[in-house]
Design a protein around this motif. Structure first.
Motif, short mmCIF file in Angstrom:
data_model
loop_
_atom_site.label_atom_id
_atom_site.label_comp_id
_atom_site.label_asym_id
_atom_site.label_seq_id
_atom_site.Cartn_x
_atom_site.Cartn_y
_atom_site.Cartn_z
N LYS A 419 62.88 87.37 -22.39
CA LYS A 419 63.23 88.08 -21.15
C LYS A 419 62.07 88.94 -20.62
N ILE A 420 61.10 89.23 -21.48
CA ILE A 420 60.01 90.12 -21.07
C ILE A 420 58.98 89.33 -20.26
N GLN A 421 58.70 89.82 -19.06
CA GLN A 421 57.71 89.13 -18.21
C GLN A 421 56.28 89.45 -18.65
N LYS A 422 56.02 90.74 -18.91
CA LYS A 422 54.68 91.15 -19.32
C LYS A 422 54.73 91.68 -20.75
N LYS A 423 54.32 90.84 -21.69
CA LYS A 423 54.35 91.22 -23.10
C LYS A 423 53.02 91.86 -23.49
N ASP A 424 53.05 92.73 -24.49
CA ASP A 424 51.81 93.33 -24.98
C ASP A 424 51.62 92.98 -26.45
N ARG A 425 50.57 93.53 -27.04
CA ARG A 425 50.23 93.19 -28.43
C ARG A 425 51.33 93.58 -29.41
N ILE A 426 52.04 94.68 -29.11
CA ILE A 426 53.11 95.13 -30.01
C ILE A 426 54.29 94.16 -29.96
N THR A 427 54.57 93.61 -28.77
CA THR A 427 55.66 92.63 -28.63
C THR A 427 55.41 91.44 -29.56
N TYR A 428 54.21 90.88 -29.45
CA TYR A 428 53.87 89.72 -30.28
C TYR A 428 53.83 90.07 -31.76
N THR A 429 53.23 91.20 -32.09
CA THR A 429 53.11 91.58 -33.51
C THR A 429 54.49 91.74 -34.15
N SER A 430 55.41 92.42 -33.44
CA SER A 430 56.75 92.67 -33.99
C SER A 430 57.50 91.37 -34.24
N LEU A 431 57.44 90.46 -33.26
CA LEU A 431 58.18 89.20 -33.41
C LEU A 431 57.54 88.31 -34.48
N VAL A 432 56.24 88.22 -34.48
CA VAL A 432 55.55 87.40 -35.50
C VAL A 432 55.90 87.89 -36.90
N HIS A 433 55.88 89.21 -37.10
CA HIS A 433 56.22 89.77 -38.41
C HIS A 433 57.66 89.45 -38.78
N GLY A 434 58.57 89.59 -37.81
CA GLY A 434 59.98 89.31 -38.08
C GLY A 434 60.24 87.85 -38.40
N LEU A 435 59.56 86.95 -37.68
CA LEU A 435 59.72 85.51 -37.92
C LEU A 435 59.21 85.12 -39.29
N CYS A 436 58.05 85.65 -39.68
CA CYS A 436 57.50 85.35 -41.01
C CYS A 436 58.42 85.85 -42.11
N LYS A 437 58.96 87.04 -41.90
CA LYS A 437 59.86 87.65 -42.89
C LYS A 437 61.14 86.81 -43.04
#
Length: 492
Positions: A419-437
């Protein structure tokens, strides 16, 4: 109206013309003036000034000049009248006409005095045209006058307002050289200039020089010094000087306390700022809501949440109307303290009174619920803020994505991510960490590739986490490709 002025007197004429000017009726005012002057009645200087200002405001500066010059030609050769007209033109920003009037007045037999030239200097300085004011200062000498302390002080102040310290110092030194003794205002202006430039030792030398000339520093002098110390990050030194001055008989006013409280709060010294706030009240002064809010915010930033809440209670008990910043500060403090229900109740209370909470305040609460592990409450509040018309920003979404990932609800985090149109580095970092976990390694891999392609730099730890997860899961080709993309991104 004109019939009522057949035998006018000056007070009546003044009130009529000034009244018309106040009503923006310049045409009527001019017509009235012309008719009564024919009958030999002339308005006061103040009345003429009001008419000049109104005509200039109405973009009729030429007409204003004609009226003034006509008065001089009819032998109204009064220097005080000249000064009033010059001041009025300067105040209206019509400097060319003011200068032209001064030059012409000599031919009309009206000699300008030092006040005339000081009016020009003040007008140019107030309009930030200090170099032109400097030229007027030089011109005074050419016409045979000696600039006085007001002439010099005005130019010095003008230069200091523009942070042109070297220029103001030259004028100050020229004044002394020409035998004009600087007064307290002269020194205050120079001390302010040095303090603003961070040259506190030079400012202190000026104070010593001032006292050597038997000039007594006033509260403005001390306030300038204290403010300079605070602005230079020396709030503790300012407080020590303040205590020393008090011991020598200096009686501070509320502005002095405000300077120190603001400086101490910016330096994170909440205890000292609270003591000063109490001292203000004991001396019978009434602190403003800004003073209270500054101290309260300092307490919260210093981690002294309970003290901040005490200041907030004091604000409320004294009947002050808090602004959005004050409430936001308290809600932030309560959230950090873990008192989320209290923070939520406060938010509902202020919203019921008509105040509309902003995205920052709502995000603080959402983040607080996420950190407390109450992701359902966080999402309820998120939905509520949208219903109330408050649009979430990327920080709001980041808090929720991190919260849902932490709670193991990665699919909801993915939906929010989309849903986020403009994502930042924290958006990607949080999701990547959650997916790996959660073991969703390939999804994390694709999200990271998307991030790198969009040239969004995230921390190296996220790269390593996905790379290691791919190897452990047997996705060697993807791991190699990721390493190659990361290397290429660094080169580019």
């Amino acid at each position: 109206m004109l019939e009522n002025c057949m035998n006018p007197n000056v007070p009546k004429l003044d009130s009529l013309i000034i009244g018309l000017c106040d009503q923006r009726k310049a045409e009527d005012a001019v017509l009235l003036l012309e008719n009564v002057e024919i009958r030999g009645c002339f308005p006061s200087r103040e009345c003429c000034a009001a008419l000049i200002r109104e005509l200039c405001r109405a973009m009729q500066g030429d007409r204003a000049y004609c009226i003034v010059s006509d008065a001089f030609k009819r032998k109204r050769r009064d220097t005080r009248y000249l000064n009033v007209c010059v001041h009025a033109f300067c105040k209206a920003g019509q400097f060319e006409k003011a200068e032209m009037l001064v030059e012409q007045s000599i031919y009309w037999g009206c000699v300008p005095d030092i006040i005339t030239y000081n009016s020009l200097i003040a007008g140019f300085c107030q309009a930030d045209r200090v170099e032109e004011a400097r030229l007027i200062l030089d011109r005074i000498k050419e016409v045979g006058y000696v600039p006085d302390v007001i002439s010099y002080n005005t130019v010095i102040s003008g230069y200091n307002r523009k942070a042109m310290l070297s220029h103001s110092l030259k004028v100050f030194e020229e004044m002394v050289r020409n035998g004009i003794s600087p007064d307290v205002c002269s020194y205050n202006s120079m001390i302010h200039g040095f303090s603003k430039a961070g040259k506190l030792e030079d400012a202190n030398k000026l104070v010593q020089d001032m006292m050597a000339r038997d000039l007594v520093p006033c509260d403005i002098t001390y306030n300038i010094i204290l403010n300079g110390l605070c602005k230079s990050g020396k709030a503790s030194d300012a407080l020590r000087l303040f205590r020393k001055l008090k011991g020598l008989g200096f009686s501070p006013r509320i502005i002095t306390y405000n300077i120190l409280i603001d400086g101490l709060c910016k330096a994170g010294k909440s205890n000292d700022s609270r003591k000063l706030l109490k001292e203000v009240e004991e001396r019978g002064y009434v602190p403003t809501i800004i003073t209270y809010t500054t101290v309260m915010n300092c307490c919260f930033k210093s981690g002294k949440i309970e003290q901040g809440l005490m200041v907030f209670s004091e604000i409320k008990s004294k009947g002050y109307a808090c602004d959005a910043f004050a409430y936001c500060t308290v809600i932030t403090g309560l959230s950090k303290l873990g008192e989320l229900e209290k923070a939520l109740r406060l938010l509902y209370d202020i919203e019921s009174s008509g105040w509309i909470s902003d995205v920052y305040t709502n995000t603080i609460l959402i983040n607080g619920f996420c950190k407390a592990g109450d992701i359902d409450a966080a999402y309820r509040h998120f939905e509520g803020m949208i219903r109330r018309g408050c649009v979430p920003n990327v920080v709001t979404y980041n808090a929720l994505i991190a919260g849902f990932c932490k709670a193991g609800k990665v699919d909801i985090a993915i939906d929010l991510f989309k849903k986020i149109q403009k994502k930042d580095r924290i958006t990607y970092t949080s999701l990547v960490h959650g997916l790996c976990k959660a073991g969703r390694v390939l999804y994390a891999y694709n999200v990271l590739l998307s991030c790198l392609k969009n040239h969004i730099a995230i921390c190296a730890a996220a790269h390593d986490e996905v790379h290691v997860a791919l190897y452990k899961s047997g996705y060697y080709r993807e791991a190699g490709k990721l390493k190659s993309v990361i290397r290429m991104t660094k080169i580019l």
